[in-house]
Design an enzyme around this catalytic site. Sequence first.
Site, PDB file in Angstrom:
ATOM      1  N   GLY A 229      -9.303  31.437   6.827  1.00 17.77           N
ATOM      2  CA  GLY A 229      -9.295  31.328   8.277  1.00 17.77           C
ATOM      3  C   GLY A 229      -7.959  31.597   8.928  1.00 17.77           C
ATOM      4  CB  ILE A 230      -6.285  29.811  11.713  1.00 19.12           C
ATOM      5  CG1 ILE A 230      -7.369  30.039  12.775  1.00 19.12           C
ATOM      6  CG2 ILE A 230      -4.908  29.822  12.374  1.00 19.12           C
ATOM      7  CD1 ILE A 230      -7.458  28.940  13.817  1.00 19.12           C
ATOM      8  CB  ALA A 300      -3.238  21.773   6.108  1.00 18.06           C
ATOM      9  CE  LYS A 306     -21.713  10.843  11.647  1.00 16.24           C
ATOM     10  NZ  LYS A 306     -23.181  10.856  11.821  1.00 16.24           N
ATOM     11  CG  LEU A 307     -21.248  10.470  19.676  1.00 16.90           C
ATOM     12  CD1 LEU A 307     -22.550   9.917  20.238  1.00 16.90           C
ATOM     13  CD2 LEU A 307     -20.468  11.214  20.737  1.00 16.90           C
ATOM     14  CG  ASN A 310     -22.832   6.612  16.005  1.00 13.56           C
ATOM     15  OD1 ASN A 310     -23.271   5.474  16.153  1.00 13.56           O
ATOM     16  ND2 ASN A 310     -23.321   7.661  16.662  1.00 13.56           N
ATOM     17  CE1 TYR A 364      -8.984  19.071  14.386  1.00  7.02           C
ATOM     18  CE2 TYR A 364      -9.491  19.424  16.707  1.00  7.02           C
ATOM     19  CZ  TYR A 364      -8.998  19.883  15.500  1.00  7.02           C
ATOM     20  OH  TYR A 364      -8.508  21.169  15.420  1.00  7.02           O
ATOM     21  CE  LYS A 368      -5.392  19.710  14.668  1.00 10.52           C
ATOM     22  NZ  LYS A 368      -4.470  20.422  13.752  1.00 10.52           N
ATOM     23  CB  THR A 399     -12.724  30.102  12.396  1.00 11.00           C
ATOM     24  OG1 THR A 399     -13.294  28.919  12.970  1.00 11.00           O
ATOM     25  CG2 THR A 399     -11.408  30.415  13.092  1.00 11.00           C
TER      26      THR A 399
END
Length: 458
Positions: A229-230, A300, A306-307, A310, A364, A368, A399
């Site tokens: 990928g990237i 990397a 997931k919400l 959850n 995530y 970030k 991607t």
Amino acid sequence: MADTYLELVNTPLPGRIARALGLPRPAVLRRYTPGEVLAPRPVLVAGAGAGADALADVLLGWDIEVRRHVLPGEKLSAAIVVLDRASSPTDLTGPLLELGQAVKLLVPGGRVVALFRSAADTTDPAEAAARQGVDGAIRSVAHELRGGATGNGIVLRGTATTTDPTTLGALRFLLSGKSAYVDGQFLEVTAVSADGVVDLAATTGAEGEGIPDQPLAGRTAVVTGAARGIGAKIAEVLARDGARVIAVDVPAAGEQLAAVANRVGGTALQLDITAPDAAARILEHVRGRYGALDVVVHNAGITRDKLLANMDAARWDSVIAVNIASQLRMNEQFLASPVFSESGRIISLASTSGIAGNRGQTNYAASKAGVIGMVRAQAAAFDGGARTINAVAPGFIETDMTAKIPPLTRQVARRLSSLQQGGLPVDVAEAIAFLASDAAAGINGQVVRVCGQNLVGA
């Protein structure tokens, strides 16, 4: 994954149908090809004052036809508006209205670039209003452009001028095909010592003259997550620009990693970046083969969506461990090592999810956004030195991961940007290669979005 809709609307009959129905008609973007001519048509330099005059002279030295005013009907490769002397909102009227006439004349893939000073560098209310006004105007212009054209800005900080090498390096990047998916963005530049960057003002922009074909020649670069990928594309572009690449990924991706390393003429290093000794192993690898480490690309990353209602600890902790905790630990060890160059570059992959958030991605987005916070804090420690740290925040990039998104959702995501399409891995790689080069020596602590301007109001 190919964007079939984009391909269709750029053929005659489907294109006419899309126009008649008022459907999006994304253009094929002008991306970099080796030996490209920076501006085959004239370039407008709008604005008055010594800064505009000096920049126009430099562009003439780059073998570019320069116009100081719009000539009716004449096609333009780019329109540059210089507002470095704006001290009141009324100073924007003439140059920006002339820019409005110029955008009608841009060729497909044309460029709009504004040069102005930072509102943060003044306490005068009228001056700050003018400078911030440029920001809002150019972001809006970028939304209005069509035909794959982009609009961006260069913000002069401190004593930086329109013809400093770092300003010219940023301008060259934004004018080139390397910035195809960078839209509605602003690069803040500071002045650096003359020996810290290639003096683009003293060179020409004609094909093969003055500008290094391999701006990273002699540099050693580490790219994590390089097996696919990237990451694989970053390794390829850095190698194209002359870097010796060490491709890093987990042992499970060993076969793909070896293929990437062979393709770019580099070396492969299998390791888990979350391991406590990951940085030590990288440094030992560099020391034994190359002597010094010049560029670190923290690419990397993983998702475990997931919400939040959850979300479990395992999903949360794994994303934080890979996406941000590993970078913090490795950077600390890199910076403490004599192997890391005194003019080293660190570039981290952030994400637009870390800027605007995204449903189902709290872990995530936290990781970030954490990358962005890390970069800004570390930049303060680098201030005044030769080292830099920056982040690149991709938006929707074509991607294998985005190919798994449901088809309708994927189409909507593609069309939400000003460029009405997803980006390619090479678009992210080009931005990283620029930030790794001498031309970006005056850019530190910045987050460059490679997203086609896909955030509303940003």
